[in-house]
Design an enzyme around this catalytic site. Sequence first.
Site, PDB file in Angstrom:
ATOM      1  N   GLU A   1      -4.415   7.680  -1.793  1.00  0.00           N
ATOM      2  CA  GLU A   1      -4.288   7.295  -0.386  1.00  0.00           C
ATOM      3  C   GLU A   1      -3.246   6.189  -0.330  1.00  0.00           C
ATOM      4  OE1 GLU A   1      -5.533   8.855   2.010  1.00  0.00           O
ATOM      5  OE2 GLU A   1      -7.276   9.923   1.222  1.00  0.00           O
TER       6      GLU A   1
ATOM      7  N   CYS B   1      -3.375   1.352   6.977  1.00  0.00           N
ATOM      8  CA  CYS B   1      -2.447   2.422   6.609  1.00  0.00           C
ATOM      9  C   CYS B   1      -2.220   3.357   7.786  1.00  0.00           C
ATOM     10  CB  CYS B   1      -2.953   3.190   5.393  1.00  0.00           C
ATOM     11  SG  CYS B   1      -4.638   3.761   5.539  1.00  0.00           S
TER      12      CYS B   1
END
Length: 511
Positions: free
Chosen positions: A267, A301
């Site tokens: 990720e 993010c």
Amino acid sequence: MAGTSGSITKLLTALELKGQNFGVSDGQFRASKTSARITSYDPATGNAVASVAQASADDVEQITVGASAAFERWHTLPAPHRGAIVAELGAELRAHKAELGALISLEAGKIRSEGLGEVQEMIDICDFALGLSRQLYGLAMHSERPNHRMYEQWHPLGIVAVITSFNFPMAVWAWNAAIAAVCGDVVIWKPSPKTPLCAVAVQRIVDRVMARHELPGVFNLLVGGNAAGEQLVADRRVALVSFTGSVAAGRQVAARCATRLGRSLLELGGNNAIVVMDDADLALALRAITFSAAGTAGQRCTTARRLFVQRGIAPALIEGLRRAYGSIAIGEPQADGVLMGPLIDAEAVAQFEHAVGAAQAQGGRLLFGGARLERPGHFVQPTLVASEHPLAIASEETFAPILYIVEFDTLAEAIAMNNAVPQGLSSAIITDSLRSAEAFLSASGSDCGIANVNIGTSGAEIGGAFGGEKDSGGGRESGSDAWKNYMRRQTCTINYGRDLPLAQGVRFDVS
């Protein structure tokens, strides 16, 4: 422990962190085999809060050996039994929600509601994992051979290393650990050295739950720097490395795992865009954009970093954003009414200032913000930058509240700009047009792992698989069928007849 104010001391005492010197646990905290320490800082003041011992290479080895032994017992428990234990962990997290949320605010700088929201994510994923423990389904397939049955089943991998980032210092561990545990895996957690206290607090709660079941070594903690992470990544006994962090570091993790044919779940960076069409609900668009771009001080993010606005609505939307940004209260994260806290550290502030300077040098017009705040801590202004065309700096992910604005004429143009960056995590369109929404969600639309309509880019729910494409890593965590990442697939064929027909009609007759 470093000296703290009365309120901080009270919080650390409530979470059993006062006087805590250890950063290594395999079910019970113990002294590290090194004198090196990691210090936690309050980003709202820059002051040291506490320090914990840093794991040594010997600590990593000892934890890994213990985790291997724990796996032999843990994976033999029925999955619903494992699920019940994870649900018990969720109940303990719920009981400590207020204190854990406050600790996130203290160490990561999140505002009060976001700190509490992150703890709620941990609770929710434990609830999800309980249900999942009865749904680890395989498939039955029809065999081409008579009197044969063919099916697939799933088995646990073994040791899962979870390496997390500072911006979600608890929840990302839970996304991985709760799902991996019900799948029968054991977990070694290496948190960000920027938020060690969050990890120690969660691990203390975990240890109490597992001690009641006499199951040490299922959930393990190693507070350390890059060396500890590199040791885990290189270890063949670690079946899966789940890594959350920068694209550059993710490439190194993927390459190192690949050399030993290990698995990695990545990720990585996001550079997310919101497309606003002329027919959009302006009030809804303003709320979605403001939270996505300025929430968590731009340190998600999934933060919106690029805004593409159709020309007809652009003047009203930009003016609305200026007003909205002017109303964002910035300050101590736990204070009433505050909507934006600090960046994590001085390096993050320097990166913010570099990006703002680069944007202006490349022709960007500063519409709002752009400066650090002259006060203790690592505070900056939420920032709006407009340009005629996408700026080069806008192709990079800067972990700060900077939103780059570009106007467009057609949806095709906006989709092309959305897809024109190396990252592919989250995206959104604000529109009242069914055709525009479906075009954005089609195979010719957004190339991101997450695509939303009439909501922003941030705030994913745990029920869906979370992750992105391209430089965002391709990993999927949390809900849907992301559990399959933590298991190995086995295809089984059973012959319940007396003959031995071969597949594809092959004949191999022997006398």
